[in-house]
Design a protein around this motif. Structure first.
Motif, PDB file in Angstrom:
ATOM      1  N   UNK A  30       0.822  -1.222   0.000  1.00 48.26           N
ATOM      2  CA  UNK A  30       0.000   0.000   0.000  1.00 48.26           C
ATOM      3  C   UNK A  30       0.855   1.271   0.000  1.00 48.26           C
ATOM      4  N   UNK A  31       2.183   1.126  -0.061  1.00 43.80           N
ATOM      5  CA  UNK A  31       3.074   2.296  -0.040  1.00 43.80           C
ATOM      6  C   UNK A  31       3.692   2.561  -1.422  1.00 43.80           C
ATOM      7  N   UNK A  32       3.661   3.811  -1.840  1.00 43.53           N
ATOM      8  CA  UNK A  32       4.374   4.276  -3.039  1.00 43.53           C
ATOM      9  C   UNK A  32       5.047   5.588  -2.672  1.00 43.53           C
ATOM     10  N   UNK A  33       6.344   5.674  -2.901  1.00 44.64           N
ATOM     11  CA  UNK A  33       7.047   6.920  -2.621  1.00 44.64           C
ATOM     12  C   UNK A  33       6.721   7.979  -3.660  1.00 44.64           C
ATOM     13  N   UNK A  91       7.622  13.536  -8.928  1.00 42.35           N
ATOM     14  CA  UNK A  91       8.133  12.205  -9.234  1.00 42.35           C
ATOM     15  C   UNK A  91       7.386  11.156  -8.416  1.00 42.35           C
ATOM     16  N   UNK A  92       7.006  10.058  -9.072  1.00 41.25           N
ATOM     17  CA  UNK A  92       6.348   8.940  -8.386  1.00 41.25           C
ATOM     18  C   UNK A  92       7.250   7.726  -8.557  1.00 41.25           C
ATOM     19  N   UNK A 124      11.872   4.458 -11.314  1.00 46.95           N
ATOM     20  CA  UNK A 124      12.230   3.578 -10.211  1.00 46.95           C
ATOM     21  C   UNK A 124      12.949   4.351  -9.096  1.00 46.95           C
ATOM     22  N   UNK A 125      12.826   3.811  -7.895  1.00 44.06           N
ATOM     23  CA  UNK A 125      13.424   4.427  -6.705  1.00 44.06           C
ATOM     24  C   UNK A 125      14.911   4.774  -6.920  1.00 44.06           C
TER      25      UNK A 125
END
Lengths: 354, 354
Positions: free
Chosen positions: B108-111, B137-138, B167-168
């Motif tokens: 349930x987490x997205x930075x 930025x996602x 991407x992260x």
């Protein structure tokens, strides 16, 4: 009082030499134009910077050739004429040392550095008012005669510049700090972007734009400038490298807090020392942000409204954030003008933030 | 399609959190405001960013606390609620790693990283339109659910931002290059000015001002940001140190030409890659220089005249050379607009240079 009567011989009719020629011609001083490239001298003559053939011996010679050749041409002009000789190079120790190797009596020579320029170069970029209000450093050495110093001062003033007199070594250390080091740091930061994927560059903001702006300067010219000032610059670069090593060690330890904060805090102390507009120290200006649609005429409307409020806009920036449909303008005004400015702009329908 | 219905819980009501609250409230979304500092939450509530007491469970939690605490608060919110959780930190790997140590299910987490800010901070600096047109930025990680990504995208869009998904690791490397490295280079350059005699600083020009501007940023905040991105940053800093060593060796040899030119030329290649306004690559704009008296109303007159010529001013700079009695404004316009602009301005008495 020493008077600038002329003729003034200008050797090197690029941007700086030709601009000096234009400024002096405007005042009625006879100017002789000399350049190793006859096309350059011809162009400078055509735009009114002086004449290629002057029969009278010069009172003053201004050497405005590329940095690497300055010392040699200064020595040559001291030998060939009885004139006072100055140069316009942005580094002062090397020309002096170079000239002293080639000729004995340097009493008629005083170095100088008109601190104005342009991203453009060559005689066609020259302007009579290039030096209006600019700083012009004058760097007497031990044997410079008082007459020579006074005449070079007259030259700078005739060009509309504000003179600052300082010793050769001080000058070079000063420009190492406020010009050559920032240039190299900008180039190094910009260099890391060469390999970046384009998608990464999409995240660029105003910070990276500011830091890398001067990195776009001419590498050939900057190589000459930086090389000529290597001794003053080396100490500063070593200082940077030591700080960088401290940062790397701190980051590696994973407990970078205090070390890193010290480096960053030192940066704050340095940044606030940079003089603002008109050479004055930073004064407290207040920023007012205004949103503007990105189409013709909006800036005009904004400035007209700002002017009616009585506020003098001391500085401004346009926000470049990628993809904003509306731009943002940041107006810096003196604290006393803010309330009135915000009131007038808001009244006239602008979206204003303080 | 996932809809952003709310309520949205915002944890951390500083500049970013409160601005998100204002933007969402403007759209009628119910916003709950939480802050460890009750004064902050109260201030945010008072300026209309949401409410401190919301009885309904949140659909989305936005964690906007200081960088060091993000992972911990993300984990806590995932455990306490069934909501989608995102954060607004400017570095993305560390919060993810920190959160993964504290809780198992991160689906349930997205930075995310809204790329807007201000030199000001705190809830009172917040603005509903802070993110209008900004980049957001996602950064989904491996187990982020599609629903979570979609909802965070809705959040960014609701705030008026343009989303970029990456991407992260890519995100962190990108901001290391375009934000954290320039910040450190600016701080290091500015740091060398701390010991400079004031007389040396008199020779400052626009270059050093641009390079050191961002060095004035908050050392405490930047320490957290830079430390959190140490792995991405270390490689770049090592690259800089190696280049710096090459420069120092070259300067020491006295035959610095080619090495130095290579570093400077690489800087040029990097500098031209930085996107200009609106995220587009540099387009060829032409600069027109105009001399203006330094008193109220002159900018207004200039922009009114420029607008009448039909030219859209894409960018502009004010020349800050110390001591100039008249200022100089550089207007950047598209090549097709130049002739008309110069003609109109000249007609109206402006001193114009191309």
């Amino acid at each position: 009082m020493t008077e600038l009567r002329g003729p003034v011989r200008i050797v090197g009719t690029g941007l700086i030499g030709t601009s000096i020629g234009l400024a002096l011609t405007r005042l009625g001083v006879v100017v002789e134009l000399v350049d190793a490239n006859p096309d350059y001298a011809l162009m400078a003559e055509r735009i009114g910077a002086g004449s290629r053939l002057v029969q009278i011996e010069p009172q003053l010679v201004v050497v405005a050739v590329p940095p690497d050749h300055v010392g040699e041409v200064v020595a040559e002009q001291l030998e060939r004429t009885d004139a006072i000789v100055t140069d316009a190079a942005s580094v002062k120790s090397k020309p002096l040392t170079d000239a002293s190797r080639l000729t004995k009596d340097l009493s008629r020579y005083v170095g100088s550095h008109p601190m104005a320029g342009s991203e453009r170069s060559g005689p066609l970029a020259a302007r009579a008012d290039l030096f209006d209000g600019a700083t012009w450093a004058i760097t007497p050495h031990e044997t410079s005669s008082a007459d020579a110093v006074a005449l070079v001062r007259r030259l700078a003033e005739a060009c509309g510049a504000r003179t600052v007199e300082l010793p050769v070594e001080d000058h070079d250390l000063a420009v190492a700090r406020v010009s050559h080091l920032p240039q190299l740091m900008s180039s190094l930061a910009a260099g890391t972007l060469v390999d970046a994927p384009s998608s990464h560059l999409q995240l660029s903001g105003q910070g990276v734009r500011d830091v890398t702006r001067i990195a776009a300067g001419d590498p050939g010219l900057w190589t000459q400038i930086v090389s000529a000032n290597s001794s003053a610059l080396t100490g500063l670069l070593e200082q940077i490298r030591d700080e960088l090593d401290r940062v790397l060690v701190a980051l590696g330890k994973g407990e970078s807090g205090d070390e890193l904060t010290a480096v960053l805090a030192r940066g704050v102390s340095g940044a606030v020392r940079v003089p603002g507009k008109h050479g004055t120290p930073h004064i407290d200006l207040v920023s007012v942000l205004v949103t503007i649609p990105d189409r013709p005429g909006q800036l005009a409307r904004l400035f007209a409204d700002a002017a009616e409020s009585g506020a003098n806009v001391e500085d401004l920036r346009i926000d470049h954030s990628p993809g904003r449909p509306a731009g943002e303008v940041e107006l810096d005004v003196k604290p006393g003008s803010v309330d009135q400015l915000v009131e007038v702009l808001t009244e006239r329908g602008w979206v204003v933030h303080r």
